[in-house]
Design a protein around this motif. Structure first.
Motif, PDB file in Angstrom:
ATOM      1  N   LEU A 101       0.767  -1.273  -0.047  1.00 14.39           N
ATOM      2  CA  LEU A 101      -0.037   0.145   0.044  1.00 14.39           C
ATOM      3  C   LEU A 101       0.856   1.365  -0.071  1.00 14.39           C
ATOM      4  N   ASP A 102       2.159   1.066   0.069  1.00 11.18           N
ATOM      5  CA  ASP A 102       2.996   2.157   0.180  1.00 11.18           C
ATOM      6  C   ASP A 102       2.864   3.079  -0.948  1.00 11.18           C
ATOM      7  N   GLY A 103       2.766   4.272  -0.672  1.00 13.01           N
ATOM      8  CA  GLY A 103       2.570   5.366  -1.880  1.00 13.01           C
ATOM      9  C   GLY A 103       1.189   5.578  -2.151  1.00 13.01           C
ATOM     10  N   GLN A 104       0.155   4.830  -1.978  1.00 11.89           N
ATOM     11  CA  GLN A 104      -0.973   5.029  -2.343  1.00 11.89           C
ATOM     12  C   GLN A 104      -1.635   6.053  -1.544  1.00 11.89           C
ATOM     13  N   GLU A 105      -2.410   6.856  -1.964  1.00 10.28           N
ATOM     14  CA  GLU A 105      -3.137   7.955  -1.479  1.00 10.28           C
ATOM     15  C   GLU A 105      -3.886   7.473  -0.165  1.00 10.28           C
ATOM     16  N   VAL A 107      -2.675   6.161   2.521  1.00 13.82           N
ATOM     17  CA  VAL A 107      -1.721   5.124   3.312  1.00 13.82           C
ATOM     18  C   VAL A 107      -1.282   5.691   4.595  1.00 13.82           C
ATOM     19  N   VAL A 108      -1.459   4.989   5.423  1.00 17.32           N
ATOM     20  CA  VAL A 108      -0.561   5.324   6.856  1.00 17.32           C
ATOM     21  C   VAL A 108       0.349   4.332   7.313  1.00 17.32           C
ATOM     22  N   ARG A 120      -4.936   1.678   5.162  1.00 13.16           N
ATOM     23  CA  ARG A 120      -5.884   2.814   4.709  1.00 13.16           C
ATOM     24  C   ARG A 120      -7.284   2.426   5.056  1.00 13.16           C
ATOM     25  N   VAL A 121      -8.004   3.594   5.175  1.00 12.66           N
ATOM     26  CA  VAL A 121      -9.500   3.739   5.597  1.00 12.66           C
ATOM     27  C   VAL A 121     -10.053   4.433   4.535  1.00 12.66           C
ATOM     28  N   VAL A 132      -1.893  -3.967   5.690  1.00 12.20           N
ATOM     29  CA  VAL A 132      -1.050  -4.978   4.894  1.00 12.20           C
ATOM     30  C   VAL A 132       0.403  -4.896   6.050  1.00 12.20           C
ATOM     31  N   PHE A 133       0.939  -6.177   6.228  1.00 12.28           N
ATOM     32  CA  PHE A 133       2.318  -6.103   7.060  1.00 12.28           C
ATOM     33  C   PHE A 133       2.789  -7.572   6.788  1.00 12.28           C
ATOM     34  N   GLU A 134       4.002  -7.707   7.636  1.00  9.06           N
ATOM     35  CA  GLU A 134       4.657  -8.880   7.316  1.00  9.06           C
ATOM     36  C   GLU A 134       4.767  -9.706   8.916  1.00  9.06           C
TER      37      GLU A 134
END
Length: 168
Positions: A101-105, A107-108, A120-121, A132-134
């Motif tokens: 999600l990195d870089g998407q509007e 996204v925190v 992202r909400v 999203v996480f690892e």
């Protein structure tokens, strides 16, 4: 006569091979069975955050056309859990590389139990939450959809219950 025999043999072989080489994309299992099959390789919740229709799937890589009789938990590439009721729908997915999600509007980036997470909400007719996480060298994605009538505290408690079981 020989030609007819060859055609029959080839037809039988093609039929048997095409049945046996069909890709297995997923197996529908219970949450308990999912934990038994994949719990040693993946972080899997043992309890869902709310009572609803819960479906669980063991996912296999569709690019590898595994023979049906060879499919087992060691060939699994992830899992999917979905839990739904009248006002909530939450799914947990791990399957190879999940798009960032990195870089998407909107996204925190945040941390949870010293683990980096992105979320992202999106609010429109319903409220959508994507996280999203690892964890344990696997990428995970939690998607949640809530009716506008669901309180924010309930949403947070649902997601917290799932994440606390995956990120330890």
């Amino acid at each position: 006569m020989v030609t007819v025999a060859v055609v029959v043999v080839v037809a039988v072989l093609v039929g048997v091979l095409s049945w046996g080489l069909q890709p297995v994309i997923n197996d529908n299992v219970s949450l308990k069975k999912l934990n038994q099959e994949l719990g040693d390789r993946y972080e899997i919740p043992t309890q869902m955050p709310f009572v609803g229709d819960t479906q669980c799937y063991i996912i296999y890589n569709p690019q590898h056309k595994s023979l049906r009789f060879e499919v087992n938990a060691k060939k699994a590439t992830g899992y999917l859990i979905e839990c739904k009721d009248a006002k909530r729908n939450i799914s947990i997915l791990t399957y190879g590389l999940i798009p960032s999600l990195d870089g998407q509007e909107g996204v925190v980036e945040d941390t949870y139990k010293n683990q980096k997470v992105w979320y992202r909400v999106v609010k429109n007719q319903n409220i959508f939450v994507i996280i999203v996480f690892e964890a344990n060298n696997h990428a995970y994605e939690i998607k949640a959809e809530y009716d506008q009538s669901v309180e924010q505290a309930t949403m947070q408690a649902d997601i917290e219950k799932v994440m606390s079981q995956i990120i330890k």
